[in-house]
Design a protein around this motif. Structure first.
Motif, mmCIF file in Angstrom:
data_model
loop_
_atom_site.group_PDB
_atom_site.id
_atom_site.type_symbol
_atom_site.label_atom_id
_atom_site.label_comp_id
_atom_site.label_asym_id
_atom_site.label_seq_id
_atom_site.Cartn_x
_atom_site.Cartn_y
_atom_site.Cartn_z
ATOM 1 N N ARG A 112 0.848 -1.189 0.000
ATOM 2 C CA ARG A 112 0.000 0.000 0.000
ATOM 3 C C ARG A 112 0.880 1.234 0.000
ATOM 4 N NH1 ARG A 112 -5.274 -0.421 1.491
ATOM 5 N NH2 ARG A 112 -5.206 1.604 2.552
ATOM 6 N N THR A 113 0.510 2.206 -0.853
ATOM 7 C CA THR A 113 1.262 3.452 -0.977
ATOM 8 C C THR A 113 0.693 4.507 -0.043
ATOM 9 O OG1 THR A 113 -0.179 4.206 -2.759
ATOM 10 C CG2 THR A 113 1.742 2.891 -3.392
ATOM 11 N N ALA A 114 1.388 5.669 -0.019
ATOM 12 C CA ALA A 114 0.909 6.773 0.814
ATOM 13 C C ALA A 114 -0.454 7.243 0.336
ATOM 14 C CB ALA A 114 1.918 7.921 0.781
ATOM 15 N N GLU A 115 -0.662 7.204 -0.987
ATOM 16 C CA GLU A 115 -1.958 7.599 -1.508
ATOM 17 C C GLU A 115 -3.082 6.667 -1.004
ATOM 18 O OE1 GLU A 115 0.757 7.191 -3.127
ATOM 19 O OE2 GLU A 115 1.094 8.658 -4.719
ATOM 20 N N ILE B 204 -14.871 17.687 -2.121
ATOM 21 C CA ILE B 204 -13.846 18.704 -2.364
ATOM 22 C C ILE B 204 -12.845 18.793 -1.231
ATOM 23 C CG2 ILE B 204 -15.220 20.552 -1.344
ATOM 24 C CD1 ILE B 204 -14.139 22.393 -3.529
ATOM 25 N N ARG B 205 -13.268 18.344 -0.031
ATOM 26 C CA ARG B 205 -12.357 18.423 1.099
ATOM 27 C C ARG B 205 -11.189 17.462 0.964
ATOM 28 N NH1 ARG B 205 -16.941 17.861 5.666
ATOM 29 N NH2 ARG B 205 -17.707 16.450 4.056
ATOM 30 N N ARG B 206 -11.365 16.380 0.219
ATOM 31 C CA ARG B 206 -10.242 15.460 0.008
ATOM 32 C C ARG B 206 -9.083 16.158 -0.691
ATOM 33 N NH1 ARG B 206 -11.961 9.735 -0.009
ATOM 34 N NH2 ARG B 206 -10.334 9.295 -1.543
ATOM 35 N N GLY B 207 -9.415 16.923 -1.744
ATOM 36 C CA GLY B 207 -8.352 17.630 -2.458
ATOM 37 C C GLY B 207 -7.712 18.723 -1.621
ATOM 38 N N MET B 208 -8.519 19.450 -0.845
ATOM 39 C CA MET B 208 -7.968 20.534 -0.020
ATOM 40 C C MET B 208 -7.014 20.002 1.043
ATOM 41 S SD MET B 208 -11.301 22.953 0.494
ATOM 42 C CE MET B 208 -12.109 23.733 -0.894
ATOM 43 N N LEU B 209 -7.468 18.938 1.749
ATOM 44 C CA LEU B 209 -6.600 18.378 2.779
ATOM 45 C C LEU B 209 -5.356 17.728 2.171
ATOM 46 C CD1 LEU B 209 -9.282 16.800 5.154
ATOM 47 C CD2 LEU B 209 -7.913 18.859 5.534
ATOM 48 N N ALA B 210 -5.516 17.093 1.012
ATOM 49 C CA ALA B 210 -4.351 16.489 0.355
ATOM 50 C C ALA B 210 -3.329 17.554 -0.036
ATOM 51 C CB ALA B 210 -4.808 15.699 -0.872
ATOM 52 N N ARG C 229 -1.342 14.384 -7.500
ATOM 53 C CA ARG C 229 -1.879 13.737 -8.699
ATOM 54 C C ARG C 229 -3.119 12.895 -8.364
ATOM 55 N NH1 ARG C 229 3.614 12.631 -9.762
ATOM 56 N NH2 ARG C 229 3.266 10.506 -8.992
ATOM 57 N N ARG C 230 -3.107 12.277 -7.167
ATOM 58 C CA ARG C 230 -4.212 11.386 -6.798
ATOM 59 C C ARG C 230 -5.459 12.158 -6.351
ATOM 60 N NH1 ARG C 230 -4.507 6.252 -4.353
ATOM 61 N NH2 ARG C 230 -6.715 5.703 -4.121
ATOM 62 N N PHE C 231 -5.280 13.156 -5.491
ATOM 63 C CA PHE C 231 -6.419 13.800 -4.865
ATOM 64 C C PHE C 231 -6.701 15.215 -5.374
ATOM 65 C CE2 PHE C 231 -4.727 10.779 -1.776
ATOM 66 C CZ PHE C 231 -5.844 9.987 -1.559
ATOM 67 N N ASP C 232 -5.729 15.861 -5.993
ATOM 68 C CA ASP C 232 -5.946 17.230 -6.476
ATOM 69 C C ASP C 232 -5.285 17.396 -7.831
ATOM 70 O OD1 ASP C 232 -6.914 19.812 -6.389
ATOM 71 O OD2 ASP C 232 -5.070 20.589 -5.488
ATOM 72 N N PRO C 233 -5.748 16.634 -8.834
ATOM 73 C CA PRO C 233 -5.130 16.764 -10.162
ATOM 74 C C PRO C 233 -5.424 18.146 -10.738
ATOM 75 C CG PRO C 233 -7.102 15.435 -10.285
ATOM 76 C CD PRO C 233 -6.867 15.695 -8.843
#
Length: 363
Positions: A284-287, A304-310, A331-335
């Motif tokens: 399992r990766t950090a993502e 949208i909070r996933r991208g902000m916190l990421a 790249r994973r959460f806020d492309p």
């Protein structure tokens, strides 16, 4: 003359004297008639007693009364709390009843005997022949059976009389009754447990010898339960292979080991599911860890909070010289989107990101 006849004669004499006195006073009879009536009232009863004694002869009065008095004979006897055997050892019925009898021979030709004893013995013998073949758990039913069997006059073995019983009562001692109730409760619980055990054994046998006999059987069983979701069955092939091998305590066949490393196919995924980047290894990766953290917080895919916190976390680990991991998170959460790439004045600082997260959380 018997005592009863003497009493009747005296009573009639007094009654006649009273009637004659009332008649004399009412009609005002002459004075000389009263002594005559008194003499008649004394002479007539005396003459009646004399005539009766002459007809009786020399027979004593007491003997004549014995011959004329009706004979008094007892024909019933009550027995109570008689222990009768049952089919089970150490369990006894308690029997009570009223025994009645009828002499077959006349008393003159019968030897001296105790009819009550013969009748009671005959009734108890008939009752014992029934109770010794019955279980003590059926006391109330056996009581009615005895009421029918002992309700008929039947000759006793000596042939001197016939006997029967009525008002029959049959029961068990209180301690035996409570003991039988506890035993019945234990038997019921044991029967329930035995059925549960057999059900579990049958279920284990069905799963072990039929369903999980091999991977093919498991796949057919799973497909039968999810016949409308073939894609789901295909996606669950690795799990079914592992489950079958564990159930049979064997290794996974070599031809199925490649299923454990293959990612789920796109056809097995829902149509609106988001396709995530394929990991480079099984680790399992950090993502992946951060995605699991967001899921546990309730921040589902598309939030949208996933991208902000990421983005905030990416800025923090960038300062720790973890540039590759930070870029992977972005790249994973806020492309980057087209509007973001064309807008060089987008929020870049940590303070701006924090403000946006707080505003989104309040919303």
């Amino acid at each position: 003359m018997t005592t009863a006849r003497k009493t009747t004669t005296v009573f009639l004499t007094l009654l006649c004297g009273l009637l004659l006195t009332i008649a004399g006073l009412t009609n005002r009879w002459p004075t000389w008639t009263w002594p005559t009536l008194a003499v008649l009232l004394l002479v007539v009863p005396a003459a009646a007693f004399r005539i009766a004694s002459l007809r009786r002869g020399s027979i004593p009065v007491s003997f004549e009364e014995q011959l004329t008095a009706p004979p008094v004979e007892r024909t019933e006897h009550h027995v109570s709390h008689v222990a009768l055997p049952s089919l089970w050892d150490d369990y006894r019925f308690v029997f009570s009843a009223t025994v009645r009898w009828h002499l077959i021979k006349s008393p003159e030709t019968m030897p001296v005997l105790n009819p009550a004893g013969l009748a009671v013995e005959a009734v108890l013998s008939r009752a014992r022949s029934i109770t010794e073949k019955r279980e003590p758990t059926q006391a109330s039913l056996i009581q009615h059976e005895l009421s029918g069997a002992l309700s008929r006059m039947s000759p006793e073995p000596t042939g001197h009389l016939q006997a029967m019983a009525e008002n029959i009562n049959l029961s068990l001692p209180q301690q035996d009754q409570e003991r039988l109730e506890r035993l019945a409760e234990v038997r019921k619980e044991g029967a329930v447990w035995e059925h549960q055990r057999k059900y579990e054994q049958s279920k284990r046998q069905y799963l072990g010898e039929d369903v999980l006999k091999d991977t093919g059987s498991a796949v057919v069983w799973w497909l039968a339960k999810n016949e409308e979701h073939v894609e789901r069955t295909v996606a669950d092939l690795p799990l079914l292979a592992q489950l079958t091998s564990a159930a049979n305590d064997t290794d996974i066949p070599e031809r199925l080991q490649n299923l454990l490393s293959e990612p789920p196919s796109e056809s097995a995924m829902p149509e609106n599911a988001e396709v995530e980047p394929e990991p480079k290894s099984q680790a399992r990766t950090a993502e992946d860890h951060l995605s699991g953290f967001f899921d546990s917080m309730g921040f589902t895919e598309g939030d949208i909070r996933r991208g902000m916190l990421a983005k905030q976390i990416s800025n923090i680990i960038t300062k720790q010289n973890q540039h590759e991991t930070a870029e992977g998170l972005l790249r994973r959460f806020d492309p980057p989107t087209a509007s973001t790439q064309n807008d060089p004045e987008g929020p870049t600082s940590d303070d701006d990101a924090t403000d946006e997260t707080s505003t989104s959380a309040r919303t």
